[in-house]
Design a protein around this motif. Sequence first.
Motif, PDB file in Angstrom:
ATOM      1  N   TYR A 178       9.122   8.713  -4.697  1.00  0.00           N
ATOM      2  CA  TYR A 178       9.075   7.275  -4.940  1.00  0.00           C
ATOM      3  C   TYR A 178       7.941   6.565  -4.204  1.00  0.00           C
ATOM      4  O   TYR A 178       7.472   5.518  -4.633  1.00  0.00           O
ATOM      5  CB  TYR A 178      10.385   6.614  -4.486  1.00  0.00           C
ATOM      6  N   ILE A 179       7.525   7.120  -3.078  1.00  0.00           N
ATOM      7  CA  ILE A 179       6.627   6.392  -2.184  1.00  0.00           C
ATOM      8  C   ILE A 179       5.326   5.994  -2.863  1.00  0.00           C
ATOM      9  O   ILE A 179       4.961   4.811  -2.897  1.00  0.00           O
ATOM     10  CB  ILE A 179       6.318   7.226  -0.915  1.00  0.00           C
ATOM     11  N   LEU A 180       4.619   6.976  -3.416  1.00  0.00           N
ATOM     12  CA  LEU A 180       3.325   6.669  -4.038  1.00  0.00           C
ATOM     13  C   LEU A 180       3.480   5.737  -5.230  1.00  0.00           C
ATOM     14  O   LEU A 180       2.673   4.813  -5.404  1.00  0.00           O
ATOM     15  CB  LEU A 180       2.625   7.961  -4.475  1.00  0.00           C
ATOM     16  N   LYS A 196       6.046  11.983   5.120  1.00  0.00           N
ATOM     17  CA  LYS A 196       6.495  12.500   3.832  1.00  0.00           C
ATOM     18  C   LYS A 196       5.318  12.633   2.869  1.00  0.00           C
ATOM     19  O   LYS A 196       5.201  13.614   2.138  1.00  0.00           O
ATOM     20  CB  LYS A 196       7.552  11.569   3.224  1.00  0.00           C
ATOM     21  N   LEU A 197       4.443  11.634   2.887  1.00  0.00           N
ATOM     22  CA  LEU A 197       3.251  11.684   2.046  1.00  0.00           C
ATOM     23  C   LEU A 197       2.394  12.887   2.422  1.00  0.00           C
ATOM     24  O   LEU A 197       1.924  13.629   1.564  1.00  0.00           O
ATOM     25  CB  LEU A 197       2.419  10.404   2.220  1.00  0.00           C
ATOM     26  N   LYS A 198       2.215  13.049   3.712  1.00  0.00           N
ATOM     27  CA  LYS A 198       1.408  14.155   4.220  1.00  0.00           C
ATOM     28  C   LYS A 198       2.003  15.502   3.796  1.00  0.00           C
ATOM     29  O   LYS A 198       1.301  16.394   3.319  1.00  0.00           O
ATOM     30  CB  LYS A 198       1.336  14.065   5.744  1.00  0.00           C
ATOM     31  N   ALA A 199       3.338  15.632   3.935  1.00  0.00           N
ATOM     32  CA  ALA A 199       4.017  16.883   3.566  1.00  0.00           C
ATOM     33  C   ALA A 199       3.916  17.129   2.064  1.00  0.00           C
ATOM     34  O   ALA A 199       3.733  18.258   1.612  1.00  0.00           O
ATOM     35  CB  ALA A 199       5.478  16.822   3.996  1.00  0.00           C
ATOM     36  N   ASN A 200       4.002  16.057   1.312  1.00  0.00           N
ATOM     37  CA  ASN A 200       3.938  16.167  -0.149  1.00  0.00           C
ATOM     38  C   ASN A 200       2.553  16.623  -0.602  1.00  0.00           C
ATOM     39  O   ASN A 200       2.401  17.402  -1.536  1.00  0.00           O
ATOM     40  CB  ASN A 200       4.277  14.815  -0.778  1.00  0.00           C
TER      41      ASN A 200
END
Length: 206
Positions: A84-86, A127-131
């Motif tokens: 959902y973040i992006l 989370k973005l980094k992990a994704n």
Amino acid sequence: MIADDNSFIREGMKIILNTYEEFDVIATVNDGLEAVHFCKNHIVDIALLDVRMPNMNGVEATKLITEQTKTKPLILTTFDDDEYILDAIKNGAKGYLLKNNDPEQIRDAIKSVYNGNTVMQDVVLEKLKANLGEKKPDTKVDKSLFTERELDIMSHIAKGLSNKEMAKQLFISEGTIANYISSILGKTRLEHRTQIAIYFLTGKVN
């Protein structure tokens, strides 16, 4: 305005925020559809939106609120799902916070968004980094504005690397990294590396 399908959280948030004299909670609604309708018909500075709601989720509501009103959407959720973040940021969300923050942190985030800033919690950036993992993130920026090395630096910032880690990977000094970052900030008129990461991933400067 607060949009959340959980009445306990919704009304609890209203009570907490109304204890701060700088805030006036003018409405609480059950879903994204109601949130969009309310923002279109009333003057709302900030819309706090849950992600998972019936009829229309917070990410979809963010897009319509951004396109059709002057309200600034701030995603406030118990979920830190990277899926959902992006999308929320691309749709115009000015921030992404978890509900388990202290009231003071939520207050500060609302004020920051009101003043034109974008708020991203560390856990969300993680989370973005992990994704993104080790792959080079896709960028939405106009590549003609930057040198190949600047784009490389921005890509590494978007993956969450520190200046020291970048220096080691790119075989240049930390001072040179800092100079490139200064150049990027100058060209984009952004203020810090978190904004660079968001800009690189979404193509939006605010």
